[in-house]
Design an enzyme around this catalytic site. Structure first.
Site, mmCIF file in Angstrom:
data_model
loop_
_atom_site.group_PDB
_atom_site.id
_atom_site.type_symbol
_atom_site.label_atom_id
_atom_site.label_comp_id
_atom_site.label_asym_id
_atom_site.label_seq_id
_atom_site.Cartn_x
_atom_site.Cartn_y
_atom_site.Cartn_z
ATOM 1 N N TYR A 142 0.756 -1.186 0.174
ATOM 2 C CA TYR A 142 0.052 -0.172 0.013
ATOM 3 C C TYR A 142 0.892 1.230 0.122
ATOM 4 C CZ TYR A 142 -4.196 -2.755 1.506
ATOM 5 O OH TYR A 142 -5.191 -3.921 0.823
ATOM 6 N N LYS A 191 3.811 -15.675 3.266
ATOM 7 C CA LYS A 191 3.402 -16.566 2.109
ATOM 8 C C LYS A 191 4.690 -17.007 1.683
ATOM 9 C CE LYS A 191 0.800 -18.334 -0.996
ATOM 10 N NZ LYS A 191 0.085 -19.302 -0.870
ATOM 11 N N ASP A 223 -2.974 -18.139 2.552
ATOM 12 C CA ASP A 223 -4.211 -18.528 1.938
ATOM 13 C C ASP A 223 -4.660 -19.294 2.670
ATOM 14 O OD1 ASP A 223 -1.550 -19.752 2.119
ATOM 15 O OD2 ASP A 223 -1.538 -20.627 -0.269
ATOM 16 N N ASP A 247 -4.751 -6.504 6.373
ATOM 17 C CA ASP A 247 -6.041 -5.524 6.083
ATOM 18 C C ASP A 247 -7.177 -7.017 5.220
ATOM 19 O OD1 ASP A 247 -7.782 -3.752 5.089
ATOM 20 O OD2 ASP A 247 -7.191 -3.553 2.902
ATOM 21 N N ASP A 251 -10.944 -8.077 7.975
ATOM 22 C CA ASP A 251 -12.095 -7.966 7.755
ATOM 23 C C ASP A 251 -12.674 -9.363 7.946
ATOM 24 O OD1 ASP A 251 -12.071 -5.192 7.003
ATOM 25 O OD2 ASP A 251 -12.645 -5.091 4.938
#
Ligand code: NAD
Length: 359
Positions: A142, A191, A223, A247, A251
């Site tokens: 980001y 990851k 994942d 992020d 959520d």
């Protein structure tokens, strides 16, 4: 104690929910004999309309001067077409960077009274959902370079993801310290089978772990973590992860607890300074209707009392008041069962404020 709190009501339902959190804070001040001075800071769409900037410099300075910042939410369809450099969300990114807030702490906890609102099967919910996600907030993709260019007759977009050891080390420390205050289990999510940033992440977190021998560290690929959060959320205590993974996972974690309107968050930097905000947006579809659930903001104020203002008893009192009001069956529209009468945003704030008691 005497404390200065910057208030950023923002857009949409922001002013309605912040108003209720202030009622609760006023009641805390009265019951525990503190003085809170509030300074209003204009940020988001309302600041674009008024000053032409989503976070004018003097507003950022006001936020920096406070002991803590309480935010409602920013943004809305009215500003969707503003150039990206000055979108309401830009103000938020600037505020986080300006305050040096690198750790976002988001609890995912289900109130037993609201268990039926969880989309998960009841046998999974019954095992309990009570974990915290510690997300790195001012690094990663980001904050990397973004560009779109023409190459060989077609558009190509690039976003750069990078992390330095120091960026990883400081968020890892926050996570280990958070785990020390809970069940001392930390799961680092990455990851590392694909990304270099993740391989450095894993190595650095393992190095930092040497300083926290009382915390049990495990690693999980992002994942798999996304699956485990819905399959067996009870296994988690504290999760630490980089900005974009955090992020998305946070959520997902908030969704399984029932309602987006109930969940607080804290963003912390060095020196105890923090930004506290509910995890939801400005909910333009219900703005101005006194229908919003203010509990996420009220619980954010409780986190502010605990993490930035050094008032743990007062934080407990706010959380207890929320619990009591839910126990009595009071529900805003978003958490009311079908056919159940819903109470307004103002009424919810007033009932919670009434229940604040100094023990
Ligand atoms: P949203 O969270 O605002 O709303 C999603 C849904 O949840 C809506 O149906 C809304 O009515 C409901 N909802 C949200 N908060 C609620 C509450 N407290 N009580 C009851 N219901 C609630 O997400 P969105 O619609 O995707 O975004 C709306 C605007 O908010 C956009 O402009 C977005 O950019 C902005 N946004 C801001 C923040 C922030 O300020 N931190 C975060 C996310 C989105």
């Amino acid at each position: 104690m005497e404390k200065n709190i910057a208030l950023i009501p923002g857009d949409g339902i922001g002013p309605e929910i912040v108003r209720e959190a202030v009622h609760v804070l006023d009641r805390v001040a009265e019951s525990f004999r503190h003085t809170f001075h509030y300074e209003e800071v204009s940020m988001g769409g309302c600041a674009i309309d008024r000053y032409g900037s989503s976070l004018p410099d003097d507003m950022l300075a006001k936020a920096k001067a406070a002991d803590a910042v309480l935010l409602g939410a920013v943004g809305g369809p009215k500003w969707d077409h503003v150039p990206k450099e000055n979108r309401p969300e830009r103000g938020l990114l600037r505020l986080r960077a300006g305050l040096g807030l690198y750790a976002n702490i988001r609890p995912a906890r289900i109130f037993p009274q609201l268990a039926p609102s969880s989309p998960l099967r009841s046998d999974i919910v019954r095992q309990g959902i009570d974990f915290v996600i510690v997300r790195e907030l001012i690094g990663g993709v980001y904050f990397g370079e973004h560009r779109t260019e023409e190459r060989d007759g077609q558009r190509v977009a690039t976003d750069v993801m990078s992390y330095s050891e120091e960026e990883i080390r400081r968020i890892a420390r926050s996570a280990f310290e958070t785990a020390q205050k809970r069940s001392r289990r930390l799961c680092s999510v990455d990851k590392a089978n694909v990304l270099d940033t993740s391989r450095l992440w894993r190595k650095t977190v393992e190095e930092v772990a040497q300083d926290y021998p009382d915390v049990t560290l495990s690693h999980m690929y992002v994942d798999n973590c996304a699956m485990q959060i819905v399959k067996n959320p009870a296994q988690f205590d504290v999760i630490v992860t980089e900005n974009m993974f955090g992020d998305i996972l946070s959520d997902e974690a908030s969704m399984i607890t029932g309602s987006i309107g109930m969940i607080p968050s804290a963003s912390l930097g060095n020196g105890g300074r923090g930004l506290y905000e509910p995890i939801h947006g400005s909910a333009p579809d219900i703005a101005g209707q006194d229908k919003a659930n203010p509990i996420g903001t009220i619980l954010s104020a409780a986190m502010m009392l605990r993490y930035s203002l050094g008032m743990p008893k007062e934080a407990d009192a706010v959380e207890q008041a929320v619990n009591t009001v839910l126990e009595k069956g009071c529900r805003c529209a978003d958490i009311a069962a079908p056919g159940e009468a819903a109470i307004s945003c103002q009424r919810t704030g007033a009932l919670i404020a009434q229940e604040i008691k100094a023990n």
